[in-house]
Design a protein around this motif. Sequence first.
Motif, mmCIF file in Angstrom:
data_model
loop_
_atom_site.group_PDB
_atom_site.id
_atom_site.type_symbol
_atom_site.label_atom_id
_atom_site.label_comp_id
_atom_site.label_asym_id
_atom_site.label_seq_id
_atom_site.Cartn_x
_atom_site.Cartn_y
_atom_site.Cartn_z
ATOM 1 N N LEU A 7 -1.557 -33.816 33.303
ATOM 2 C CA LEU A 7 -1.174 -33.342 32.128
ATOM 3 C C LEU A 7 -2.236 -33.022 30.945
ATOM 4 O O LEU A 7 -2.408 -32.067 30.382
ATOM 5 C CB LEU A 7 -0.178 -34.288 31.002
ATOM 6 C CG LEU A 7 0.304 -33.705 29.716
ATOM 7 C CD1 LEU A 7 1.031 -32.346 29.656
ATOM 8 C CD2 LEU A 7 1.183 -34.610 29.045
ATOM 9 N N GLY A 42 4.570 -34.535 21.649
ATOM 10 C CA GLY A 42 5.654 -34.848 22.957
ATOM 11 C C GLY A 42 6.112 -36.099 22.164
ATOM 12 O O GLY A 42 7.575 -36.239 22.711
ATOM 13 N N ARG A 61 9.019 -35.816 30.520
ATOM 14 C CA ARG A 61 8.633 -35.361 29.605
ATOM 15 C C ARG A 61 6.997 -34.754 29.945
ATOM 16 O O ARG A 61 6.777 -33.490 29.665
ATOM 17 C CB ARG A 61 8.424 -35.937 28.180
ATOM 18 C CG ARG A 61 7.480 -35.553 27.289
ATOM 19 C CD ARG A 61 7.031 -36.417 26.068
ATOM 20 N NE ARG A 61 6.616 -37.721 26.618
ATOM 21 C CZ ARG A 61 5.321 -38.019 26.916
ATOM 22 N NH1 ARG A 61 4.519 -37.130 26.895
ATOM 23 N NH2 ARG A 61 4.957 -39.333 27.198
ATOM 24 N N GLN A 101 7.316 -31.979 32.958
ATOM 25 C CA GLN A 101 7.771 -30.744 32.565
ATOM 26 C C GLN A 101 6.837 -29.745 31.610
ATOM 27 O O GLN A 101 6.542 -28.624 31.657
ATOM 28 C CB GLN A 101 9.112 -30.931 31.901
ATOM 29 C CG GLN A 101 9.983 -31.246 32.862
ATOM 30 C CD GLN A 101 10.366 -30.498 34.239
ATOM 31 O OE1 GLN A 101 10.468 -29.029 34.024
ATOM 32 N NE2 GLN A 101 10.102 -30.995 35.146
ATOM 33 N N THR A 102 6.086 -30.556 30.901
ATOM 34 C CA THR A 102 5.257 -30.076 29.887
ATOM 35 C C THR A 102 3.962 -29.612 30.909
ATOM 36 O O THR A 102 3.554 -28.352 30.582
ATOM 37 C CB THR A 102 4.633 -31.076 28.810
ATOM 38 O OG1 THR A 102 5.888 -31.687 28.131
ATOM 39 C CG2 THR A 102 3.693 -30.376 28.186
ATOM 40 N N GLU A 103 3.338 -30.369 31.770
ATOM 41 C CA GLU A 103 2.387 -29.945 32.758
ATOM 42 C C GLU A 103 2.990 -28.468 33.229
ATOM 43 O O GLU A 103 2.027 -27.576 33.134
ATOM 44 C CB GLU A 103 1.924 -30.972 33.660
ATOM 45 C CG GLU A 103 0.841 -30.532 34.377
ATOM 46 C CD GLU A 103 1.002 -31.149 35.861
ATOM 47 O OE1 GLU A 103 0.517 -30.731 36.848
ATOM 48 O OE2 GLU A 103 1.641 -32.274 35.876
ATOM 49 N N LYS A 130 5.111 -26.174 32.320
ATOM 50 C CA LYS A 130 5.155 -25.126 31.525
ATOM 51 C C LYS A 130 4.013 -24.749 31.028
ATOM 52 O O LYS A 130 3.720 -23.254 30.971
ATOM 53 C CB LYS A 130 6.024 -25.823 30.300
ATOM 54 C CG LYS A 130 6.688 -24.764 29.315
ATOM 55 C CD LYS A 130 7.740 -25.096 28.435
ATOM 56 C CE LYS A 130 8.054 -23.941 27.241
ATOM 57 N NZ LYS A 130 8.992 -23.072 28.262
ATOM 58 N N LEU A 131 3.006 -25.549 30.793
ATOM 59 C CA LEU A 131 1.717 -24.932 30.464
ATOM 60 C C LEU A 131 1.050 -24.264 31.305
ATOM 61 O O LEU A 131 0.570 -23.197 31.075
ATOM 62 C CB LEU A 131 1.026 -26.237 30.137
ATOM 63 C CG LEU A 131 1.038 -27.383 28.776
ATOM 64 C CD1 LEU A 131 0.269 -28.430 28.714
ATOM 65 C CD2 LEU A 131 0.997 -26.201 27.289
ATOM 66 N N THR A 166 4.768 -26.589 22.487
ATOM 67 C CA THR A 166 5.199 -26.628 24.024
ATOM 68 C C THR A 166 5.890 -28.081 24.198
ATOM 69 O O THR A 166 6.891 -28.614 24.695
ATOM 70 C CB THR A 166 4.298 -26.173 24.980
ATOM 71 O OG1 THR A 166 4.039 -24.901 24.630
ATOM 72 C CG2 THR A 166 5.051 -26.239 26.528
ATOM 73 N N HIS A 167 4.728 -29.095 24.058
ATOM 74 C CA HIS A 167 4.863 -30.466 24.293
ATOM 75 C C HIS A 167 6.111 -31.203 23.650
ATOM 76 O O HIS A 167 6.944 -31.929 23.842
ATOM 77 C CB HIS A 167 3.712 -31.234 23.950
ATOM 78 C CG HIS A 167 3.607 -32.454 24.672
ATOM 79 N ND1 HIS A 167 2.553 -33.579 24.596
ATOM 80 C CD2 HIS A 167 4.231 -33.149 25.489
ATOM 81 C CE1 HIS A 167 2.797 -34.424 25.478
ATOM 82 N NE2 HIS A 167 3.904 -34.410 25.929
ATOM 83 N N ASP A 191 8.695 -29.226 21.927
ATOM 84 C CA ASP A 191 9.580 -28.477 22.517
ATOM 85 C C ASP A 191 10.282 -29.199 23.873
ATOM 86 O O ASP A 191 11.785 -29.649 23.889
ATOM 87 C CB ASP A 191 9.723 -27.162 22.985
ATOM 88 C CG ASP A 191 9.499 -26.219 21.579
ATOM 89 O OD1 ASP A 191 9.679 -26.844 20.460
ATOM 90 O OD2 ASP A 191 8.831 -25.237 21.713
ATOM 91 N N VAL A 192 9.629 -29.510 24.773
ATOM 92 C CA VAL A 192 9.844 -30.196 25.964
ATOM 93 C C VAL A 192 10.566 -31.692 25.629
ATOM 94 O O VAL A 192 11.548 -32.247 26.133
ATOM 95 C CB VAL A 192 8.831 -30.351 27.080
ATOM 96 C CG1 VAL A 192 9.029 -31.044 28.225
ATOM 97 C CG2 VAL A 192 8.359 -28.969 27.373
#
Length: 286
Positions: free
Chosen positions: A153, A175, A215, A218-220, A222-223, A237-238, A240-241
Motif C-alpha cells: 500500500l 483510511g 481496507r 482494496q485501497t492499493e 484501487k490506487l 480514495t483511502h 472511501d474504501v
Amino acid sequence: MAKAVAKQTLTLFEQIKQTNEQGNEFWSARDLAKVLEYSEYRHFLPVIERAKEACKNSGQSIANHFEDILEMVPIGSGAQRTSESVKLSRYACYLIVQNADSTKEVVALGQTYFAVQTRLQEITQMEAYNRLTTEDEKRLFLRNEMARHNSQLAAAAKSAGVIDPLDYAIFQNHGYMGLYGGLDAKGIHKKKGLKKSQQILDHMGSTELAANLFRATQTEEKLRRENIQGKQKANQTHFDVGKKVRQTIKELGGTMPENLPSADSIKKLEKAKKPELVKSKKRKDE
C-alpha cells in the motif's frame, strides 16, 4: 431508505446464487444482469467481455471463472426457450461489477458486496489459514499479512504522490477515519485505551485485523487500477474504501471496529511462539 436498499440488494445477490452438484457456488450472467438493472442482456455482454479481459490481466484463467452455458429463459405465458448465458464464479462477479455502470446505486453496492466476500473467501481458502485453530494463531497470521500488504500500500501511495512520511501518516489516517467512523489514529488510541507508544495493529483481534487487511488491499488495488494521482485524491480514495468496508460490516450485522476489544500485544505472542519456531527449524534441519 439507502439502508433498506442496501439490505435488499445484498439479499438479492445471495438469492440468485446457485450451487452445482459438487456444492460449488456460481451465478448466472442473465440473473446478474437483471439485478444490476440492465434492461437487455445484450447490453450486459460488453461488461462481461471487459471483466474477462481484467481476469486475464490479473493472471487468472478465464475458463476457471467464466463458463459459457445454455439455460432456459421464460418468454411469457409459461413458455421457455434455450438461451446463451455464462456461469460465473464469485471472482467473475467481482470483476463484472467493477466494470459495470458505477452510476447505478445497485452496482456500487454490488462492488462492495463482491469485493468483501471475495476477499473473505480468499482468506478462508488459504491453506495456511485453514490450519489455524486458535485466535492467537489467526492474529499472528493476519498481522503478518497486514505488514506485507501495508508495504505494498505504501508503494502504491508513493506512486500516487504520497511521498513524505508526514503525508503518508495523513494518508493512513484517512483510511482509519473511513473505517472507524471518523476516528484517526489518535482517536483510536484513546477509544481503545492504548498508550501513544503502542501500535494499533499490534492490539487488534483477528476480526479487526481482517477488516483492516481488506481496507489496505482494496485501497492499493484501487490506487493502481484507476491510476490515481495526487495526495488529496489518494487520501479520499483511502477514506472511501474504509467507509465502504465499514458500511458492509454494518449491513452484515457486525461490530464496528472501534467497539471491538483491544487484545494483548502481539509482540508477546511472537515472543512466546519463538521457541516453538526454533524447535521446528531444528527438527527440519536434522
